[in-house]
Design a protein around this motif. Sequence first.
Motif, short mmCIF file in Angstrom:
data_model
loop_
_atom_site.label_atom_id
_atom_site.label_comp_id
_atom_site.label_asym_id
_atom_site.label_seq_id
_atom_site.Cartn_x
_atom_site.Cartn_y
_atom_site.Cartn_z
N GLY A 1 -4.22 9.64 -7.12
CA GLY A 1 -3.04 10.46 -7.39
C GLY A 1 -2.98 10.88 -8.84
O GLY A 1 -2.67 12.03 -9.16
N LEU A 2 -3.34 9.97 -9.71
CA LEU A 2 -3.29 10.25 -11.15
C LEU A 2 -4.30 11.33 -11.52
O LEU A 2 -3.98 12.31 -12.23
CB LEU A 2 -3.59 8.95 -11.91
CG LEU A 2 -3.43 8.97 -13.42
CD1 LEU A 2 -1.98 9.22 -13.79
CD2 LEU A 2 -3.90 7.65 -14.00
N GLY B 1 3.66 14.90 -13.42
CA GLY B 1 2.66 15.81 -13.97
C GLY B 1 3.21 17.22 -14.04
O GLY B 1 3.04 17.93 -15.04
N ALA B 2 3.93 17.64 -12.99
CA ALA B 2 4.53 18.98 -12.97
C ALA B 2 5.58 19.12 -14.07
O ALA B 2 5.62 20.12 -14.79
CB ALA B 2 5.16 19.23 -11.60
N VAL C 1 -6.08 4.15 -4.75
CA VAL C 1 -5.00 5.03 -4.28
C VAL C 1 -4.23 5.60 -5.47
O VAL C 1 -3.96 6.80 -5.56
CB VAL C 1 -4.04 4.25 -3.35
CG1 VAL C 1 -2.73 4.97 -3.17
CG2 VAL C 1 -4.69 4.02 -2.01
N PHE C 2 -3.91 4.74 -6.42
CA PHE C 2 -3.14 5.18 -7.59
C PHE C 2 -3.96 6.12 -8.47
O PHE C 2 -3.48 7.18 -8.91
CB PHE C 2 -2.68 3.95 -8.37
CG PHE C 2 -1.83 4.30 -9.56
CD1 PHE C 2 -0.61 4.94 -9.41
CD2 PHE C 2 -2.25 3.98 -10.85
CE1 PHE C 2 0.18 5.26 -10.50
CE2 PHE C 2 -1.46 4.29 -11.94
CZ PHE C 2 -0.25 4.93 -11.77
N LEU D 1 3.62 5.84 -5.55
CA LEU D 1 3.43 5.97 -7.00
C LEU D 1 2.34 7.00 -7.32
O LEU D 1 2.47 7.77 -8.27
CB LEU D 1 3.08 4.61 -7.62
CG LEU D 1 4.15 3.51 -7.49
CD1 LEU D 1 3.70 2.23 -8.17
CD2 LEU D 1 5.49 3.98 -8.06
N GLY D 2 1.29 7.01 -6.51
CA GLY D 2 0.23 8.01 -6.70
C GLY D 2 0.78 9.42 -6.55
O GLY D 2 0.46 10.32 -7.32
N SER D 3 1.66 9.60 -5.56
CA SER D 3 2.23 10.93 -5.35
C SER D 3 3.28 11.27 -6.42
O SER D 3 3.44 12.43 -6.79
CB SER D 3 2.86 11.03 -3.95
OG SER D 3 3.96 10.16 -3.87
N LEU E 1 0.84 -1.20 0.00
CA LEU E 1 0.00 0.00 0.00
C LEU E 1 0.88 1.25 0.00
O LEU E 1 0.58 2.24 -0.68
CB LEU E 1 -0.92 -0.01 1.23
CG LEU E 1 -1.99 1.08 1.29
CD1 LEU E 1 -2.90 1.03 0.07
CD2 LEU E 1 -2.83 0.93 2.56
N CYS F 1 2.98 10.62 -9.44
CA CYS F 1 2.22 11.14 -10.59
C CYS F 1 2.25 12.67 -10.59
O CYS F 1 2.31 13.31 -11.65
CB CYS F 1 0.77 10.69 -10.53
SG CYS F 1 0.52 8.95 -10.87
N LEU F 2 2.21 13.24 -9.39
CA LEU F 2 2.21 14.71 -9.29
C LEU F 2 3.56 15.28 -9.72
O LEU F 2 3.62 16.32 -10.37
CB LEU F 2 1.88 15.12 -7.86
CG LEU F 2 0.42 14.92 -7.49
CD1 LEU F 2 0.23 14.86 -5.99
CD2 LEU F 2 -0.42 16.05 -8.06
N TRP G 1 2.10 1.91 -3.46
CA TRP G 1 1.04 2.51 -4.29
C TRP G 1 0.83 3.98 -3.94
O TRP G 1 0.58 4.81 -4.82
CB TRP G 1 -0.27 1.71 -4.16
CG TRP G 1 -0.31 0.53 -5.08
CD1 TRP G 1 -0.31 -0.78 -4.73
CD2 TRP G 1 -0.32 0.54 -6.51
NE1 TRP G 1 -0.32 -1.58 -5.85
CE2 TRP G 1 -0.33 -0.80 -6.96
CE3 TRP G 1 -0.32 1.56 -7.46
CZ2 TRP G 1 -0.35 -1.15 -8.31
CZ3 TRP G 1 -0.33 1.21 -8.81
CH2 TRP G 1 -0.34 -0.13 -9.21
N LEU G 2 0.92 4.30 -2.65
CA LEU G 2 0.79 5.70 -2.24
C LEU G 2 1.93 6.53 -2.83
O LEU G 2 1.72 7.65 -3.32
CB LEU G 2 0.80 5.81 -0.71
CG LEU G 2 -0.52 5.50 0.00
CD1 LEU G 2 -0.29 5.32 1.49
CD2 LEU G 2 -1.52 6.63 -0.25
N LEU H 1 -5.67 13.50 -9.54
CA LEU H 1 -5.27 14.77 -8.93
C LEU H 1 -4.22 15.46 -9.80
O LEU H 1 -4.32 16.67 -10.07
CB LEU H 1 -4.71 14.50 -7.53
CG LEU H 1 -4.33 15.73 -6.71
CD1 LEU H 1 -5.56 16.58 -6.43
CD2 LEU H 1 -3.67 15.32 -5.40
N ALA H 2 -3.25 14.69 -10.26
CA ALA H 2 -2.19 15.26 -11.11
C ALA H 2 -2.78 15.81 -12.40
O ALA H 2 -2.48 16.95 -12.79
CB ALA H 2 -1.13 14.21 -11.40
#
Lengths: 221, 140
Positions: free
Chosen positions: B100-101, A61-62, B96-97, A53-55, A47, A57-58, A50-51, B103-104
Amino acid sequence: MTDNAPTRVAATPTEATGPAPDHLDGVDLESWGLGTNNATGLSNNKLGMWLFLGSDCLLFGALISTYLLMRHRGTGIGPEDVFDIPFTSVSSFVLLMSSMSMVFAVSAIARGDDQKLRLWLLVTSLLGGTFIAGQVYEFTSFYREGLGYTTNLFSSAFYSLTGFHGVHVTVGIIMLMSLFVLSLTGRLKQDRAETVEIVGLYWHFVDIVWVLIFTIVYLIP
Amino acid sequence: MTVTHEGTADAGYEAATDEARHEHHPSDAQYWKVGLALGLITLLEVGTYFIADPPYDHELAPLLIGSLIFMMVLKFVVIGAYFMHLKFDNRLFRNVFVAGLLLAVGVYLAVLTAFEFWTDRYEDGTYDQDSFLVEDAPAG
């Protein structure tokens, strides 16, 4: 139990579900995220990845947004002057194939096949290394064509984006080689399959980020 | 009393069924097929690029760019679903993924819009090349 009676929360997944059935005897439930003593019943490590990897993305993205904003600003050399699409396509294919070899590594350790695990970890590392070598070659040739990091806004944004991705790939290779050494020394057995799976998640993430970069940066200039 | 399949015990039950889901993970042969499909999509992408013939100033350009974006998203989803096991694993990981995606994507689409990325000022030359901010077109 009446309808209004509060539902008692099970303290552990084992309590909630009862003992593991006979056919799971000998299966290391912990390595698959089962039998963990937490509220979700899932592996905290997985978990956590995954957290992360989710972050992440930001972060990407930037960097991608900045590239999109900057690529046509400034003067001098632009993307169309330096990109070598056939070369980058081969690099992309190499990274894509490294994702496939990574799933074979995960599959091998789940079966307890240590030899295959080491083989696929090595193949994945080599493919990742090939990708990085290609990126170093690309950066060097761009630099020789006059595109330094501070040449213009496009170059700064481009090198930042692809450079950050390259750092991620390099970190991934270090993790893969660490797993390889752990396996060689007998410290990575089937009961730690989740460790390989988690590194695999990171590696696939690096791959899907490149899928985005390849199209957005290279193919749609 | 032991609670099963109710309330927060659902999490434990769902986790317990993970083992069964793992049994449905793709086989190595299926992974080869997925890898082959991804390779073919990449080939199609590169082919589309050369057919589109940048700088994309012909009438088919929007269609070809749309195809490139579609193939990019398709590869992203396939890798996430099969290689990262999001199709088979617990939904919490996927949520969760994806959170984040999304949101980005949301934040940076807003950023791009805020910088007037979607205007045509790049083409008509009314932006100040040396300035970070886009200037308004001069009156008159």
